[in-house]
Design a protein around this motif. Structure first.
Motif, PDB file in Angstrom:
ATOM      1  N   ASP A 130       0.799  -1.231   0.000  1.00  0.00           N
ATOM      2  CA  ASP A 130       0.000   0.000   0.000  1.00  0.00           C
ATOM      3  C   ASP A 130       0.831   1.280   0.000  1.00  0.00           C
ATOM      4  O   ASP A 130       0.312   2.358  -0.263  1.00  0.00           O
ATOM      5  CB  ASP A 130      -0.918  -0.009   1.234  1.00  0.00           C
ATOM      6  N   TRP A 131       2.114   1.242   0.358  1.00  0.00           N
ATOM      7  CA  TRP A 131       3.050   2.362   0.333  1.00  0.00           C
ATOM      8  C   TRP A 131       2.551   3.598   1.087  1.00  0.00           C
ATOM      9  O   TRP A 131       2.377   4.669   0.496  1.00  0.00           O
ATOM     10  CB  TRP A 131       3.415   2.727  -1.103  1.00  0.00           C
ATOM     11  N   PRO A 132       2.353   3.481   2.402  1.00  0.00           N
ATOM     12  CA  PRO A 132       1.955   4.671   3.172  1.00  0.00           C
ATOM     13  C   PRO A 132       3.018   5.766   3.157  1.00  0.00           C
ATOM     14  O   PRO A 132       2.703   6.947   3.304  1.00  0.00           O
ATOM     15  CB  PRO A 132       1.735   4.118   4.590  1.00  0.00           C
ATOM     16  N   GLY A 133       4.300   5.375   2.991  1.00  0.00           N
ATOM     17  CA  GLY A 133       5.374   6.368   2.930  1.00  0.00           C
ATOM     18  C   GLY A 133       5.741   6.774   1.524  1.00  0.00           C
ATOM     19  O   GLY A 133       6.710   7.517   1.314  1.00  0.00           O
ATOM     20  N   ASN A 134       5.014   6.251   0.540  1.00  0.00           N
ATOM     21  CA  ASN A 134       5.150   6.637  -0.860  1.00  0.00           C
ATOM     22  C   ASN A 134       6.550   6.367  -1.416  1.00  0.00           C
ATOM     23  O   ASN A 134       7.195   5.401  -1.022  1.00  0.00           O
ATOM     24  CB  ASN A 134       4.740   8.106  -1.027  1.00  0.00           C
ATOM     25  N   VAL A 135       7.002   7.201  -2.354  1.00  0.00           N
ATOM     26  CA  VAL A 135       8.253   6.937  -3.076  1.00  0.00           C
ATOM     27  C   VAL A 135       9.442   6.923  -2.122  1.00  0.00           C
ATOM     28  O   VAL A 135      10.373   6.125  -2.283  1.00  0.00           O
ATOM     29  CB  VAL A 135       8.463   7.989  -4.183  1.00  0.00           C
ATOM     30  N   ARG A 136       9.415   7.779  -1.105  1.00  0.00           N
ATOM     31  CA  ARG A 136      10.533   7.801  -0.154  1.00  0.00           C
ATOM     32  C   ARG A 136      10.632   6.469   0.587  1.00  0.00           C
ATOM     33  O   ARG A 136      11.729   5.950   0.819  1.00  0.00           O
ATOM     34  CB  ARG A 136      10.359   8.942   0.841  1.00  0.00           C
ATOM     35  N   GLU A 137       9.490   5.888   0.945  1.00  0.00           N
ATOM     36  CA  GLU A 137       9.511   4.580   1.599  1.00  0.00           C
ATOM     37  C   GLU A 137      10.057   3.509   0.658  1.00  0.00           C
ATOM     38  O   GLU A 137      10.829   2.634   1.071  1.00  0.00           O
ATOM     39  CB  GLU A 137       8.102   4.199   2.065  1.00  0.00           C
ATOM     40  N   LEU A 138       9.682   3.580  -0.620  1.00  0.00           N
ATOM     41  CA  LEU A 138      10.191   2.627  -1.613  1.00  0.00           C
ATOM     42  C   LEU A 138      11.706   2.729  -1.723  1.00  0.00           C
ATOM     43  O   LEU A 138      12.413   1.710  -1.765  1.00  0.00           O
ATOM     44  CB  LEU A 138       9.535   2.893  -2.970  1.00  0.00           C
ATOM     45  N   GLU A 139      12.224   3.946  -1.768  1.00  0.00           N
ATOM     46  CA  GLU A 139      13.676   4.143  -1.867  1.00  0.00           C
ATOM     47  C   GLU A 139      14.393   3.525  -0.672  1.00  0.00           C
ATOM     48  O   GLU A 139      15.370   2.783  -0.822  1.00  0.00           O
ATOM     49  CB  GLU A 139      13.989   5.640  -1.958  1.00  0.00           C
ATOM     50  N   HIS A 140      13.907   3.833   0.535  1.00  0.00           N
ATOM     51  CA  HIS A 140      14.570   3.321   1.733  1.00  0.00           C
ATOM     52  C   HIS A 140      14.443   1.803   1.826  1.00  0.00           C
ATOM     53  O   HIS A 140      15.396   1.115   2.214  1.00  0.00           O
ATOM     54  CB  HIS A 140      13.962   3.980   2.976  1.00  0.00           C
ATOM     55  N   LEU A 141      13.279   1.279   1.466  1.00  0.00           N
ATOM     56  CA  LEU A 141      13.075  -0.170   1.555  1.00  0.00           C
ATOM     57  C   LEU A 141      14.015  -0.922   0.619  1.00  0.00           C
ATOM     58  O   LEU A 141      14.622  -1.919   0.998  1.00  0.00           O
ATOM     59  CB  LEU A 141      11.617  -0.512   1.241  1.00  0.00           C
ATOM     60  N   LEU A 142      14.148  -0.442  -0.626  1.00  0.00           N
ATOM     61  CA  LEU A 142      15.002  -1.134  -1.588  1.00  0.00           C
ATOM     62  C   LEU A 142      16.475  -1.025  -1.205  1.00  0.00           C
ATOM     63  O   LEU A 142      17.238  -1.989  -1.341  1.00  0.00           O
ATOM     64  CB  LEU A 142      14.766  -0.591  -2.992  1.00  0.00           C
ATOM     65  N   GLY A 143      16.889   0.139  -0.716  1.00  0.00           N
ATOM     66  CA  GLY A 143      18.266   0.278  -0.263  1.00  0.00           C
ATOM     67  C   GLY A 143      18.568  -0.669   0.885  1.00  0.00           C
ATOM     68  O   GLY A 143      19.628  -1.312   0.930  1.00  0.00           O
ATOM     69  N   ARG A 144      17.632  -0.782   1.825  1.00  0.00           N
ATOM     70  CA  ARG A 144      17.792  -1.698   2.958  1.00  0.00           C
ATOM     71  C   ARG A 144      17.774  -3.153   2.494  1.00  0.00           C
ATOM     72  O   ARG A 144      18.551  -3.984   2.973  1.00  0.00           O
ATOM     73  CB  ARG A 144      16.662  -1.435   3.951  1.00  0.00           C
ATOM     74  N   SER A 145      16.907  -3.458   1.524  1.00  0.00           N
ATOM     75  CA  SER A 145      16.782  -4.835   1.050  1.00  0.00           C
ATOM     76  C   SER A 145      18.035  -5.299   0.326  1.00  0.00           C
ATOM     77  O   SER A 145      18.419  -6.473   0.417  1.00  0.00           O
ATOM     78  CB  SER A 145      15.562  -4.952   0.125  1.00  0.00           C
ATOM     79  N   VAL A 146      18.680  -4.405  -0.419  1.00  0.00           N
ATOM     80  CA  VAL A 146      19.927  -4.772  -1.100  1.00  0.00           C
ATOM     81  C   VAL A 146      20.986  -5.157  -0.075  1.00  0.00           C
ATOM     82  O   VAL A 146      21.703  -6.155  -0.237  1.00  0.00           O
ATOM     83  CB  VAL A 146      20.422  -3.606  -1.986  1.00  0.00           C
ATOM     84  N   VAL A 147      21.079  -4.386   1.012  1.00  0.00           N
ATOM     85  CA  VAL A 147      22.059  -4.694   2.053  1.00  0.00           C
ATOM     86  C   VAL A 147      21.736  -6.035   2.703  1.00  0.00           C
ATOM     87  O   VAL A 147      22.622  -6.872   2.929  1.00  0.00           O
ATOM     88  CB  VAL A 147      22.082  -3.569   3.111  1.00  0.00           C
ATOM     89  N   LYS A 148      20.456  -6.281   3.009  1.00  0.00           N
ATOM     90  CA  LYS A 148      20.048  -7.544   3.635  1.00  0.00           C
ATOM     91  C   LYS A 148      20.321  -8.731   2.711  1.00  0.00           C
ATOM     92  O   LYS A 148      20.825  -9.773   3.152  1.00  0.00           O
ATOM     93  CB  LYS A 148      18.561  -7.484   4.007  1.00  0.00           C
ATOM     94  N   ALA A 149      19.974  -8.586   1.441  1.00  0.00           N
ATOM     95  CA  ALA A 149      20.198  -9.675   0.491  1.00  0.00           C
ATOM     96  C   ALA A 149      21.683  -9.954   0.316  1.00  0.00           C
ATOM     97  O   ALA A 149      22.102 -11.115   0.187  1.00  0.00           O
ATOM     98  CB  ALA A 149      19.550  -9.345  -0.847  1.00  0.00           C
ATOM     99  N   LEU A 150      22.486  -8.896   0.311  1.00  0.00           N
ATOM    100  CA  LEU A 150      23.934  -9.078   0.165  1.00  0.00           C
ATOM    101  C   LEU A 150      24.510  -9.827   1.357  1.00  0.00           C
ATOM    102  O   LEU A 150      25.474 -10.592   1.216  1.00  0.00           O
ATOM    103  CB  LEU A 150      24.605  -7.709   0.007  1.00  0.00           C
ATOM    104  N   GLY A 151      23.904  -9.630   2.526  1.00  0.00           N
ATOM    105  CA  GLY A 151      24.390 -10.306   3.721  1.00  0.00           C
ATOM    106  C   GLY A 151      24.183 -11.804   3.697  1.00  0.00           C
ATOM    107  O   GLY A 151      24.786 -12.537   4.505  1.00  0.00           O
ATOM    108  N   ARG A 152      23.341 -12.298   2.792  1.00  0.00           N
ATOM    109  CA  ARG A 152      23.104 -13.741   2.695  1.00  0.00           C
ATOM    110  C   ARG A 152      24.213 -14.449   1.924  1.00  0.00           C
ATOM    111  O   ARG A 152      24.245 -15.674   1.868  1.00  0.00           O
ATOM    112  CB  ARG A 152      21.764 -14.008   2.000  1.00  0.00           C
ATOM    113  N   HIS A 153      25.113 -13.706   1.305  1.00  0.00           N
ATOM    114  CA  HIS A 153      26.142 -14.303   0.461  1.00  0.00           C
ATOM    115  C   HIS A 153      27.519 -14.129   1.100  1.00  0.00           C
ATOM    116  O   HIS A 153      27.884 -13.023   1.530  1.00  0.00           O
ATOM    117  CB  HIS A 153      26.136 -13.656  -0.928  1.00  0.00           C
ATOM    118  N   ALA A 154      28.274 -15.215   1.151  1.00  0.00           N
ATOM    119  CA  ALA A 154      29.641 -15.135   1.667  1.00  0.00           C
ATOM    120  C   ALA A 154      30.522 -14.323   0.721  1.00  0.00           C
ATOM    121  O   ALA A 154      31.417 -13.595   1.159  1.00  0.00           O
ATOM    122  CB  ALA A 154      30.214 -16.542   1.851  1.00  0.00           C
TER     123      ALA A 154
END
Length: 522
Positions: free
Chosen positions: A406-430
């Motif tokens: 639903d994006w209550p925080g709109n585009v800014r929330e999308l930006e922060h979420l994707l930036g955070r998700s890239v870091v989290k996903a990268l942490g799964r790889h040695a």
């Protein structure tokens, strides 16, 4: 292919020049013609913008590709295409990384060994952009195709150049380049742009096109994080003041004791710490545009003083009796309903009416449909470049989760979420992977994010599938895809080409998707 066939294929493109087509539609038709001439699995047309290549149209690539920006220096294949005197066919086992690795529809993971070729488009003797073609079948392209691509590129570049002159794009492109240079010098990075293709976004662009060239005060209203500052930049860029400064001030970040000094300036001795004369934001913006962000936060006494500047362009620096005249266009923004603020006594009615000569509403992200994908692609490309990654992609589950949220925080929330998700996903790889793939789990968006009735109405099948007992997100996505394919076929008399157009996918990719989903051809 013989020359008459090439000419016959290009005749519709020439006929299109006489029509008033949107630029995106013209580019889409060009790629469709290219795939008729040279059958392949994916094509792209990118325009050179300084040191970046900007996708204008894609065919057979993921929808978020249109939101990405490719820095040429980071992609050796693009460098080679732009420097080569003619078309280039890369060897199937070429070791150079492919810019579209992870973005070709129907391919999970990185691209296998495949055929790839492309060429630069030259307009007025200078590189204007590039065309690329990818074929998953090794040996699809040959020397004959290089000659055809060269002929197509020459004629395509001629149509682009003529359309550019017809619509006056050459002048606006030069202005945009000058503004980009000034932004880059001031901020150290390329300025962001408005991205989207939804009806709500197109309405916003039409409003900007109407209000931009005027000197009217514009009041931009919208929820937090919708990109109101980008809208203000677009209004300034569309105005005759575009080559003059755009000065921004966040009214919410200013202490009451400093608001007047920031807006109007001060003279030496006006208050403790005023050791010299200082120009305010209005004088700095003289001849240009002043953007007042969060304007509802201004104190009532400052609103009264602003009225005089808005009405006659007259101001006095704090502590001075001398008047200064300025020629400034004011654009204001707020995430509040300013009419309610007037009724509550927190905003002067005369100040509100002076600001809202041209009110403009920025739609929230939840009302922009699939715009979330190209916008997300832009942020993923930023994260990829910032973190030095090879490629970052969204799998089908992640794309479905972004579309359902639903994006209550709109585009800014999308930006922060994707930036955070890239870091989290990268942490799964040695070790750093060649392609970093984000799944729905990396995003961390639960079904509770689909709380909006509007979101459910827009995606009833997905919402029902996700909430069904025992049905996980991956199965829900497959169920939604199957329903959409069957619905598109039913609406188009079981014509697969027409269904592919309705679904905005390539017919070959639709066939592969249908096979994976167990949807048989009649």
């Amino acid at each position: 292919m013989n020359p008459p066939s090439l000419l016959a294929a290009l005749l519709p493109l020439m006929a299109d020049l006489a029509q008033d087509l949107p630029e995106a539609e013209r580019h889409r038709r060009l790629l469709e013609t290219l795939r008729v001439l040279l059958p392949c699995d994916a094509t792209a047309m990118l325009r050179l913008d300084g040191d970046w290549l900007v996708p204008l149209a894609v065919n057979g690539l993921s929808g978020d590709t249109l939101g990405r920006r490719f820095r040429v220096a980071e992609h050796p294949r693009f460098v080679e295409l732009l420097e080569a005197p003619g078309p280039v066919r890369f060897a199937a086992d070429c070791g150079l990384p492919d810019p579209f690795d992870g973005l070709v529809e129907g391919v999970q993971g990185h691209l296998p060994v495949h055929d790839c070729m492309g060429c630069a488009l030259q307009v007025d003797g200078r590189p204007w952009g590039v065309l690329t073609l990818d074929a998953l079948e090794i040996g699809r392209f040959s020397r004959v195709e290089l000659d055809v691509l060269q002929a197509f590129a020459s004629l395509a570049a001629a149509t682009v150049a003529l359309a550019t002159r017809m619509h006056g794009l050459a002048e606006r492109a030069e202005d945009e380049r000058l503004r980009a240079d000034s932004y880059a010098q001031a901020a150290g990075h390329r300025p962001r742009q408005l991205i989207g293709h939804s009806a709500a976004h197109k309405r916003l662009l039409r409003e900007i096109a109407l209000a931009g060239p005027t000197d009217l005060c514009v009041l931009i209203q919208g929820e937090t994080g919708t990109g109101k500052e980008l809208v203000a930049q677009a209004l300034h860029a569309a105005s005759p003041r575009a080559k003059k400064p755009l000065v921004s001030i966040n009214c919410a970040a200013l202490p009451d004791s400093l608001v007047e000094s920031e807006l109007f300036g001060h003279v030496r001795g006006a208050f403790t710490g005023a050791v010299g004369d200082r120009r305010g934001k209005f004088e700095l913006a003289d001849g240009g545009t002043l953007f007042l962000d969060e304007v509802a936060e201004l104190p009532l006494q400052v609103q009264a003083k602003l009225l005089r500047v808005l009405q006659g362009g007259q101001l006095q620096r704090l502590g001075s009796d001398r008047e200064h005249r300025v020629d400034v266009r004011v654009i204001a923004a707020s995430n509040r309903n300013l009419a309610d603020e007037v009724r509550a006594g927190r905003l002067r009615a005369d100040f509100y009416h002076r600001l809202s000569v041209y009110p403009l509403q920025v739609p929230p992200l939840r009302e922009r449909g699939r715009d979330v994908l190209p916008i997300g692609g832009f942020f993923l490309e930023e994260a990829r470049s910032r973190m030095g990654l090879g490629a970052v992609r969204l799998d089908a589950g992640a794309q479905a989760a972004l579309l359902a949220y639903d994006w209550p925080g709109n585009v800014r929330e999308l930006e922060h979420l994707l930036g955070r998700s890239v870091v989290k996903a990268l942490g799964r790889h040695a070790q750093r992977p060649r392609i970093l793939t984000l799944g729905a789990d990396d995003l961390g968006l639960g079904v509770t994010g689909m709380a909006s009735d509007a979101a459910r109405e827009a995606r009833p099948d997905l919402a029902a599938a996700v909430q069904a007992k025992g049905l996980g997100l991956r199965d829900a996505v497959a169920d939604l895809e199957r329903r959409m394919v069957l619905h598109a076929l039913a609406q188009n008399d079981n014509q697969w080409a027409a269904a592919a157009r309705a679904l905005q996918v390539d017919p070959a990719n639709l066939a592969r998707m249908a096979k994976r989903l167990g949807v048989a051809r009649a």
